[in-house]
Design a protein around this motif. Structure first.
Motif, PDB file in Angstrom:
ATOM      1  N   GLU A 204       0.821  -1.212   0.000  1.00  0.00           N
ATOM      2  CA  GLU A 204       0.000   0.000   0.000  1.00  0.00           C
ATOM      3  C   GLU A 204       0.855   1.264   0.000  1.00  0.00           C
ATOM      4  O   GLU A 204       0.452   2.309  -0.535  1.00  0.00           O
ATOM      5  N   LEU A 205       2.049   1.189   0.599  1.00  0.00           N
ATOM      6  CA  LEU A 205       2.937   2.360   0.613  1.00  0.00           C
ATOM      7  C   LEU A 205       3.380   2.722  -0.799  1.00  0.00           C
ATOM      8  O   LEU A 205       3.412   3.900  -1.160  1.00  0.00           O
ATOM      9  N   SER A 210       2.742   6.053  -5.710  1.00  0.00           N
ATOM     10  CA  SER A 210       2.450   6.163  -7.146  1.00  0.00           C
ATOM     11  C   SER A 210       1.337   7.170  -7.397  1.00  0.00           C
ATOM     12  O   SER A 210       1.382   7.946  -8.363  1.00  0.00           O
ATOM     13  N   VAL A 211       0.337   7.165  -6.524  1.00  0.00           N
ATOM     14  CA  VAL A 211      -0.755   8.137  -6.663  1.00  0.00           C
ATOM     15  C   VAL A 211      -0.225   9.557  -6.522  1.00  0.00           C
ATOM     16  O   VAL A 211      -0.680  10.488  -7.215  1.00  0.00           O
ATOM     17  N   PHE A 220      12.322   4.175  -3.812  1.00  0.00           N
ATOM     18  CA  PHE A 220      13.432   3.446  -3.212  1.00  0.00           C
ATOM     19  C   PHE A 220      14.021   4.217  -2.036  1.00  0.00           C
ATOM     20  O   PHE A 220      14.295   3.641  -0.972  1.00  0.00           O
ATOM     21  N   LEU A 221      14.207   5.524  -2.207  1.00  0.00           N
ATOM     22  CA  LEU A 221      14.838   6.335  -1.162  1.00  0.00           C
ATOM     23  C   LEU A 221      13.904   6.610   0.010  1.00  0.00           C
ATOM     24  O   LEU A 221      14.344   6.648   1.169  1.00  0.00           O
ATOM     25  N   LYS A 222      12.626   6.803  -0.267  1.00  0.00           N
ATOM     26  CA  LYS A 222      11.691   7.216   0.779  1.00  0.00           C
ATOM     27  C   LYS A 222      10.908   6.067   1.415  1.00  0.00           C
ATOM     28  O   LYS A 222      10.373   6.232   2.514  1.00  0.00           O
ATOM     29  N   ILE A 223      10.831   4.934   0.716  1.00  0.00           N
ATOM     30  CA  ILE A 223      10.046   3.813   1.263  1.00  0.00           C
ATOM     31  C   ILE A 223      10.930   2.592   1.506  1.00  0.00           C
ATOM     32  O   ILE A 223      11.007   2.096   2.632  1.00  0.00           O
TER      33      ILE A 223
END
Length: 317
Positions: A204-205, A210-211, A220-223
């Motif tokens: 879901e993250l 993407s939304v 990649f960097l934030k999640i």
């Protein structure tokens, strides 16, 4: 007049519940120690005993053929006057600094690819993990050496693409890259751990990102990296400790000499030379305990610094 009931003759008084519980706890404790006894004996005889013995020998002059002679801190003073000892630290430090991050980067990259694969997933996982099962063996080190010697397969490939002819094993400037490539090739174990960590990140993250218009790099960097930071910390700590312990590959590739030009003189290899070739067991024990202290300090630094970059779910950061 108060009547006191007496127990019938020939019968024992009924034990109190508290006494029953205590007896049961003592029985469980004895059973627990009985099951732990093999491990405790092994720990004392095979781990704690040798460690304490080596600590004592580090303060002695001991050559295996005569009783140890107490010399205090002389072994530790001689260490830092020994140019080969300093070279061993240089070689090992280079291997740790460059080999460990590259190995983890390869492991994470392949884990991310496998995490998105749909067909042949089990086959690819097994294929990438296989080198970790056999990569540390003597036979694989021999094969690796055969690939990089003069007129070996690597030499032929580089000549085919127009590079100068020459093997890597006898070139001091190439032996370290060759050994680093060997450790990168054994990325299967951290890859599996990374893959397990990636499976725990909620999809879901990524959908929410993407939304919001986030691209692959930003996701990649934030999640991925923040959610995977505990796994990265675990792999980084484990692989750093393993890198300090490298021995078999350096011994095989250098023919047990640490050459050429001391380019493969790793710390553990030099410790082996002093202890089992020169029979300077006191000196080798001092080397071993310096390594233990250095690895312990690095481990402490990793744990202390983890609060700044390792994020656990539920912390609210």
């Amino acid at each position: 007049m108060t009547l006191i009931a007496e127990a019938p003759v020939g019968t024992r008084p009924r034990p109190r519940p508290s006494d029953v519980r205590r007896r049961r706890q003592r029985a469980e404790t004895r059973a627990g120690y009985a099951f732990l006894a093999p491990w405790l004996i092994g720990f004392v005889v095979l781990t704690a005993g040798p460690m304490l013995t080596s600590l004592y020998l580090s303060f002695t002059n001991y050559n295996l053929f005569a009783p140890p002679k107490w010399i205090g801190l002389d072994n530790f003073r001689l260490l830092f006057k020994d140019p080969n000892y300093l070279q061993a630290w240089k070689v090992t430090g280079t291997y740790v600094i460059f080999g460990t991050p590259l190995k983890l980067a390869a492991a994470l990259g392949v884990a991310m690819l496998l995490n998105t694969a749909h067909r042949g997933k089990g086959f690819y996982r097994s294929s990438f993990y296989a080198p970790s099962l056999i990569g540390a063996s003597v036979s694989i080190a021999i094969v690796w050496k055969a690939m990089f010697i003069d007129h070996g397969i690597v030499d032929r490939i580089q000549v085919f693409f127009g590079f100068p002819e020459g093997g890597w094993v006898g070139d001091p400037s190439r032996t370290m890259p060759m050994l680093i490539m060997l450790t990168i090739w054994q990325f299967g174990a951290p890859m599996v751990i990374f893959l397990a960590g990636l499976k725990q990140i909620p999809n879901e993250l990524y959908e929410a990102a993407s939304v919001d218009g986030a691209g692959p790099g930003r996701k990649f960097l934030k999640i991925t990296l923040p959610m995977l930071s505990p796994v990265i910390f675990f792999n980084l700590l484990l692989e750093t400790i393993h890198a300090f312990q490298v021995f078999a590959s350096a011994f095989i590739i250098s023919n047990g000499t640490g050459g050429p030009a001391r380019s493969t003189l790793f710390y553990t290899l030099y410790l082996y030379f002093r202890g089992f070739q020169d029979f300077r067991m006191g000196y080798a024990s001092a080397m071993a305990w310096v390594l233990v202290v250095v690895v312990g300090i690095l481990t402490l630094i990793f744990f202390r610094s983890s609060k700044f970059w390792v994020h656990y779910s539920g912390e609210g950061k």
